[in-house]
Motif scaffolding. Structure first.
Motif, PDB file in Angstrom:
ATOM      1  N   ASP A  47       0.837  -1.206   0.000  1.00 34.30           N
ATOM      2  CA  ASP A  47       0.000   0.000   0.000  1.00 34.30           C
ATOM      3  C   ASP A  47       0.872   1.256   0.000  1.00 34.30           C
ATOM      4  O   ASP A  47       1.725   1.429   0.874  1.00 34.30           O
ATOM      5  CB  ASP A  47      -0.884  -0.008   1.255  1.00 34.30           C
ATOM      6  CG  ASP A  47      -1.662   1.287   1.403  1.00 34.30           C
ATOM      7  OD1 ASP A  47      -2.604   1.484   0.624  1.00 34.30           O
ATOM      8  OD2 ASP A  47      -1.255   2.126   2.239  1.00 34.30           O
ATOM      9  N   ILE A  48       0.646   2.122  -0.968  1.00 33.21           N
ATOM     10  CA  ILE A  48       1.548   3.257  -1.157  1.00 33.21           C
ATOM     11  C   ILE A  48       1.555   4.204   0.046  1.00 33.21           C
ATOM     12  O   ILE A  48       2.607   4.615   0.519  1.00 33.21           O
ATOM     13  CB  ILE A  48       1.216   3.993  -2.469  1.00 33.21           C
ATOM     14  CG1 ILE A  48       1.700   3.150  -3.659  1.00 33.21           C
ATOM     15  CG2 ILE A  48       1.833   5.393  -2.492  1.00 33.21           C
ATOM     16  CD1 ILE A  48       1.455   3.758  -5.020  1.00 33.21           C
ATOM     17  N   ALA A  49       0.362   4.483   0.579  1.00 35.73           N
ATOM     18  CA  ALA A  49       0.314   5.439   1.710  1.00 35.73           C
ATOM     19  C   ALA A  49       1.091   4.894   2.897  1.00 35.73           C
ATOM     20  O   ALA A  49       1.881   5.602   3.526  1.00 35.73           O
ATOM     21  CB  ALA A  49      -1.141   5.699   2.079  1.00 35.73           C
ATOM     22  N   GLU A  50       0.908   3.605   3.167  1.00 37.35           N
ATOM     23  CA  GLU A  50       1.623   2.996   4.307  1.00 37.35           C
ATOM     24  C   GLU A  50       3.108   2.884   4.013  1.00 37.35           C
ATOM     25  O   GLU A  50       3.960   3.150   4.868  1.00 37.35           O
ATOM     26  CB  GLU A  50       1.030   1.616   4.629  1.00 37.35           C
ATOM     27  CG  GLU A  50       1.774   0.841   5.706  1.00 37.35           C
ATOM     28  CD  GLU A  50       1.885   1.611   7.040  1.00 37.35           C
ATOM     29  OE1 GLU A  50       1.106   2.557   7.268  1.00 37.35           O
ATOM     30  OE2 GLU A  50       2.788   1.259   7.827  1.00 37.35           O
ATOM     31  N   ARG A  51       3.438   2.547   2.788  1.00 38.15           N
ATOM     32  CA  ARG A  51       4.858   2.424   2.406  1.00 38.15           C
ATOM     33  C   ARG A  51       5.548   3.785   2.511  1.00 38.15           C
ATOM     34  O   ARG A  51       6.627   3.905   3.084  1.00 38.15           O
ATOM     35  CB  ARG A  51       4.950   1.881   0.980  1.00 38.15           C
ATOM     36  CG  ARG A  51       6.310   1.481   0.567  1.00 38.15           C
ATOM     37  CD  ARG A  51       6.312   0.261  -0.362  1.00 38.15           C
ATOM     38  NE  ARG A  51       5.368   0.193  -1.433  1.00 38.15           N
ATOM     39  CZ  ARG A  51       5.698   0.321  -2.738  1.00 38.15           C
ATOM     40  NH1 ARG A  51       6.929   0.630  -3.070  1.00 38.15           N
ATOM     41  NH2 ARG A  51       4.800   0.161  -3.677  1.00 38.15           N
ATOM     42  N   ASP A  52       4.898   4.810   1.983  1.00 41.71           N
ATOM     43  CA  ASP A  52       5.483   6.156   2.070  1.00 41.71           C
ATOM     44  C   ASP A  52       5.621   6.600   3.526  1.00 41.71           C
ATOM     45  O   ASP A  52       6.589   7.285   3.878  1.00 41.71           O
ATOM     46  CB  ASP A  52       4.627   7.152   1.295  1.00 41.71           C
ATOM     47  CG  ASP A  52       4.830   7.049  -0.214  1.00 41.71           C
ATOM     48  OD1 ASP A  52       4.132   7.773  -0.952  1.00 41.71           O
ATOM     49  OD2 ASP A  52       5.684   6.237  -0.654  1.00 41.71           O
ATOM     50  N   ARG A  53       4.672   6.172   4.360  1.00 45.36           N
ATOM     51  CA  ARG A  53       4.772   6.536   5.771  1.00 45.36           C
ATOM     52  C   ARG A  53       5.984   5.886   6.412  1.00 45.36           C
ATOM     53  O   ARG A  53       6.745   6.516   7.142  1.00 45.36           O
ATOM     54  CB  ARG A  53       3.496   6.112   6.517  1.00 45.36           C
ATOM     55  CG  ARG A  53       3.402   6.615   7.956  1.00 45.36           C
ATOM     56  CD  ARG A  53       2.358   5.894   8.775  1.00 45.36           C
ATOM     57  NE  ARG A  53       2.678   4.472   8.954  1.00 45.36           N
ATOM     58  CZ  ARG A  53       3.639   4.043   9.801  1.00 45.36           C
ATOM     59  NH1 ARG A  53       4.374   4.925  10.489  1.00 45.36           N
ATOM     60  NH2 ARG A  53       3.880   2.755   9.929  1.00 45.36           N
TER      61      ARG A  53
END
Ligand code: 9MR
Length: 332
Positions: free
Chosen positions: A248-254
């Motif tokens: 998941d991009i949002a979680e990965r970026d976080r």
């Protein structure tokens, strides 16, 4: 933003990136410095003995100068990127002459236009089993440990204005391997200082990865030991491998942002730290996205997201984490 805290901030680029107007616009907005990603390496400059071609490096230096950017040279000598023909030279005196001629020619060509040079890159490798931890490679084989002193003295003579840096990786985390590398690198730097070798800066490559064990106190104490030698610190190649993060991009970026923050907080606090460069500004051009190393590849096959800007040149949480870390630093 970094400049307001007395730090510089930049990114690695190659000449091909200059043909991307949108990327160049982002670079000029975000950075105050650039570093040559690979086009200053000896093997790139002189693949054919006696026929050096500085066209690409000239273009990078000119791009920096004409856009008011600082320029950082990477690197003087790196065992991985010495020309093939050099390795074939068995006469020590001839090999030494050619190596020093290369450093003299490259460094004097840009004399006064380079903020810092990685004079020597990645000379430590504990697998050598040597008490000094020096890597068994072509330079050590030809010249013995004394090549390090030769290189830095030649660099100083060729460009007295440039900060001279020893650049290496694998020091950041809390593992026996990283601890062994920290010990060997500190000993290398201490030895240089004791012999009057002109090493001005230690370059922390900071190729970080999600999931690694980090101890801020151990890290801060080691930085203090390096700085205690009178050596400045520079983050030279920071990025974050996100292979261990969910898709998941949002979680990965976080998680990527959290890794930048976790590392930068204790690092930027050290008063000897003079600046930071990312090993690329955007995921559009990253060695990690190209999958250069097996550990870069994600199990789900999704493209990694290691850098402050995404492939569409949009700022990511990583950018904010870097900015917050810089803002938290007292003005130098
Ligand atoms: O990212 C760089 C890649 O484009 C080059 O092909 C390669 C060889 O010159 O070097 C890569 O950058 C390395 C840097 O020079 C030293 N630290 C590790 C970097 C990633 O391998």
């Amino acid at each position: 933003m970094a400049a307001i805290r007395g730090l510089f901030y930049g990114a690695a680029i190659a000449t091909r990136h200059l043909n991307d107007p949108a990327f160049v616009a982002a670079l000029l907005q975000e950075c105050g410095m650039i570093v040559s990603e690979w086009e200053a390496q000896w093997a790139a400059l002189e693949p054919v003995r006696g026929k050096p071609d500085y066209t690409a490096l000239d273009r990078l230096v000119e791009f920096a100068a004409s856009n008011g950017l600082l320029f950082r040279g990477h690197s003087g000598i790196w065992y991985k990127r010495v020309p093939d023909w050099f390795g074939a030279i068995n006469d020590r005196a001839e090999a030494e002459r050619l190596m020093l001629e290369h450093v003299q020619a490259k460094f004097s060509r840009y004399r006064g236009r380079v903020q810092s040079w990685d004079v020597l890159n990645e000379a430590v490798d504990l697998r050598s089993g040597r008490p000094d931890g020096l890597r068994r490679e072509v330079l050590l084989d030809k010249f013995g440990p004394g090549y390090i002193d030769l290189l830095f003295h030649a660099a100083r003579a060729a460009d007295p204005q440039a900060l001279l840096c020893y650049n290496d990786y694998g020091v950041e985390y809390d593992t026996p391997w990283h601890a062994g590398r920290r010990e060997a690198i500190l000993a290398l730097l201490r030895g240089c200082r004791s012999r009057g070798v002109p090493v001005d800066v230690f370059g922390i490559q900071a190729h970080l990865r999600i999931g690694a064990r980090f101890n801020a106190d151990i890290w801060a104490r080691w930085l203090d030991e390096v700085a205690g030698l009178g050596i400045k610190l520079m983050i030279t190649e920071i990025d974050v491998t996100d292979a261990a993060a969910p898709g998941d991009i949002a979680e990965r970026d976080r998680q990527v942002a959290a890794e930048y923050e976790r590392f930068l907080a204790p690092t930027l606090k050290n008063p000897a730290l003079i600046g930071m460069l990312a090993w690329g500004l955007s995921d559009r051009y990253s060695w990690i996205v190209r999958g250069t190393e097996p550990y870069h590849k994600r199990p789900d096959g999704l493209p990694p997201r290691p850098l402050p800007l995404d492939a569409d040149l949009k700022r990511k949480p990583a950018w904010q984490a870097m900015a917050d870390a810089v803002i938290a630093v007292p003005k130098r």
